[in-house]
Design a protein around this motif. Structure first.
Motif, PDB file in Angstrom:
ATOM      1  N   ARG A   1       0.801  -1.301   0.052  1.00 38.30           N
ATOM      2  CA  ARG A   1      -0.141  -0.203  -0.046  1.00 38.30           C
ATOM      3  C   ARG A   1       0.873   1.106  -0.043  1.00 38.30           C
ATOM      4  O   ARG A   1       0.459   2.282  -0.943  1.00 38.30           O
ATOM      5  CB  ARG A   1      -1.052   0.099   1.259  1.00 38.30           C
ATOM      6  CG  ARG A   1      -1.820  -1.380   1.192  1.00 38.30           C
ATOM      7  CD  ARG A   1      -2.846  -1.537   0.473  1.00 38.30           C
ATOM      8  NE  ARG A   1      -2.403  -1.950  -1.033  1.00 38.30           N
ATOM      9  CZ  ARG A   1      -2.571  -3.363  -0.865  1.00 38.30           C
ATOM     10  NH1 ARG A   1      -2.619  -4.207  -0.084  1.00 38.30           N
ATOM     11  NH2 ARG A   1      -1.918  -3.743  -2.314  1.00 38.30           N
ATOM     12  N   GLN A   2       1.899   1.052   0.692  1.00 36.75           N
ATOM     13  CA  GLN A   2       3.081   2.466   0.573  1.00 36.75           C
ATOM     14  C   GLN A   2       3.438   2.623  -0.665  1.00 36.75           C
ATOM     15  O   GLN A   2       3.677   3.736  -1.131  1.00 36.75           O
ATOM     16  CB  GLN A   2       4.016   1.990   1.757  1.00 36.75           C
ATOM     17  CG  GLN A   2       3.619   2.019   3.181  1.00 36.75           C
ATOM     18  CD  GLN A   2       4.747   1.963   4.007  1.00 36.75           C
ATOM     19  OE1 GLN A   2       5.826   1.381   3.986  1.00 36.75           O
ATOM     20  NE2 GLN A   2       4.570   2.535   5.256  1.00 36.75           N
TER      21      GLN A   2
ATOM     22  N   ARG B   1      -2.176   9.876   2.061  1.00 32.39           N
ATOM     23  CA  ARG B   1      -1.483   9.298   3.432  1.00 32.39           C
ATOM     24  C   ARG B   1      -2.547   9.092   4.488  1.00 32.39           C
ATOM     25  O   ARG B   1      -2.431   8.317   5.235  1.00 32.39           O
ATOM     26  CB  ARG B   1      -0.481  10.218   4.053  1.00 32.39           C
ATOM     27  CG  ARG B   1       0.677  10.374   2.827  1.00 32.39           C
ATOM     28  CD  ARG B   1       1.884  11.192   3.073  1.00 32.39           C
ATOM     29  NE  ARG B   1       3.023  11.222   2.567  1.00 32.39           N
ATOM     30  CZ  ARG B   1       3.789  10.288   1.948  1.00 32.39           C
ATOM     31  NH1 ARG B   1       3.846   9.026   2.689  1.00 32.39           N
ATOM     32  NH2 ARG B   1       4.727  10.597   0.976  1.00 32.39           N
TER      33      ARG B   1
ATOM     34  N   TYR C   1      -4.084   5.842   3.619  1.00 28.80           N
ATOM     35  CA  TYR C   1      -3.215   4.960   4.020  1.00 28.80           C
ATOM     36  C   TYR C   1      -3.364   4.319   5.609  1.00 28.80           C
ATOM     37  O   TYR C   1      -3.758   3.451   5.778  1.00 28.80           O
ATOM     38  CB  TYR C   1      -1.799   5.069   3.668  1.00 28.80           C
ATOM     39  CG  TYR C   1      -0.795   4.086   4.401  1.00 28.80           C
ATOM     40  CD1 TYR C   1      -0.738   2.776   3.733  1.00 28.80           C
ATOM     41  CD2 TYR C   1      -0.030   4.534   5.353  1.00 28.80           C
ATOM     42  CE1 TYR C   1       0.089   1.828   4.521  1.00 28.80           C
ATOM     43  CE2 TYR C   1       0.902   3.554   5.829  1.00 28.80           C
ATOM     44  CZ  TYR C   1       0.665   2.376   5.778  1.00 28.80           C
ATOM     45  OH  TYR C   1       1.875   1.551   6.236  1.00 28.80           O
TER      46      TYR C   1
END
Length: 351
Positions: free
Chosen positions: A104-105, A187, A190
């Motif tokens: 995911r990053q 972000r 996430y």
């Protein structure tokens, strides 16, 4: 305790074996004194934690005849992904979603890289295609080929980032969304995604450790963001749009007080009445950034070395390995370009 050893014992054994191959501070010091990146490559050939990456770089050299900084760094990053791929075989199925956090990053960074390219009309960076065949939720080839925002949206459909990106799509198809706003949104998406996994899938001590690992990180990143705006853009009051919507030890009223503070000194005055008082090496942005990286690394190292076997054993190793890679890249760039060699960072990682 017995159940955790039965469930995560093999995973913990694999992690400990990998961790035993890490670079020490003396290795960073030695490499920082070498004359060029080729010398670093030769030295890393002797280091079991990175020798496979060097073999990959040398294999590339056999076809291109050259291994420079970018080629070496790409090979090092690829090795981290291959370690992730091997480690993932030991992860129990119920934990797969959490341990997918590096994917995911990587997706987030690929999307931001694509947005930067579209805004600057720059060249395509092919590195995203050089990753192993892992279950990414974005279409990497489509990201590289896209020519506009609609193409970017099509490439990320099915990922956690699609709906947020769709929400900020400009009415004018020739316009791109603001980069800073998009980065903050992605972000936040996430961290919210990881938080939901932890909250819904774990309990007891494991849940507590996972929440602490993520929570302190989010708190410190929010403090850093506020301090950066107060320091570099004192007239900008767009705080809340870029803050992560998660609170761990910082209560909402403290976040508001820091945003309303007149300057940096008043932000630190607010922090005097929080659990983060006394944590910073200096009362400025750099002091909090140093606290962030030290806290992040030492917390994960402590869980890796002395924590009982759990899914955080894998999470902590992946975080520790990615930090070691950052220290290694710093050494390479200090040798190649004369950039500042961060001895304190190397000591933190290597001791």
């Amino acid at each position: 305790m017995i159940d955790s050893y039965m469930r995560y014992g093999a995973l913990a054994a694999k992690v400990k074996a990998l961790y035993g191959k890490r670079l020490r501070f003396s290795d960073f010091e030695h490499m920082a004194g070498l004359p060029n990146e080729q010398s670093i490559l030769d030295y890393l050939r002797t280091q079991p934690g990175w020798s496979a990456a060097v073999s990959a770089a040398l294999s590339a050299m056999n076809t291109s005849g050259y291994v420079g900084r970018m080629e070496l760094e790409d090979a090092l990053r690829l090795q981290v992904w291959k370690e992730y791929e091997g480690l993932n075989h030991f992860v129990p199925r119920p934990d797969k979603n959490l341990v997918a956090f590096p994917l995911r990053q990587a997706e987030l960074l690929a999307i931001l890289g694509t947005l930067r390219r579209l805004k600057s009309h720059g060249r395509v960076r092919e590195g995203i295609l050089a990753l192993p065949n892992l279950p990414f939720k974005v279409n990497r080839k489509a990201l590289i080929a896209c020519k506009d925002y609609n193409g970017l949206l099509a490439a990320v459909q099915g990922s956690i980032y699609y709906e947020p990106l769709l929400h900020i799509r400009p009415d004018n198809p020739d316009v791109l969304p603001d980069y800073t706003t998009t980065e903050a949104l992605l972000r936040s998406t996430y961290f919210s995604h990881i938080y939901r996994i932890i909250y819904n899938s774990y309990s007891g001590e494991t849940k507590s450790v996972l929440l602490k690992g993520m929570g302190e990180r989010v708190d410190l990143l929010n403090i850093i963001h506020i301090l950066r705006l107060k320091t570099y853009f004192p007239g900008d009051d767009q705080y809340y749009s870029a803050l992560f919507p998660i609170n761990y030890k910082l209560r909402p009223e403290k976040i508001k007080a820091m945003c309303d503070a007149a300057d940096v000194s008043q932000v630190f005055a607010v922090l005097q009445d929080t659990p983060y008082v006394g944590r910073f090496t200096s009362l400025d942005v750099a002091g909090v950034e140093d606290c962030y990286r030290r806290s992040f690394y030492t917390f994960n190292k402590r869980q890796l070395v002395s924590g009982p076997p759990s899914i955080y054993t894998a999470v902590s190793y992946l975080n520790v390995k990615s930090t070691e890679l950052k220290a290694l890249v710093n050494v390479i760039e200090s040798v190649k370009y004369g950039a500042h060699y961060d001895e304190d960072f190397a000591r933190l990682v290597g001791e």
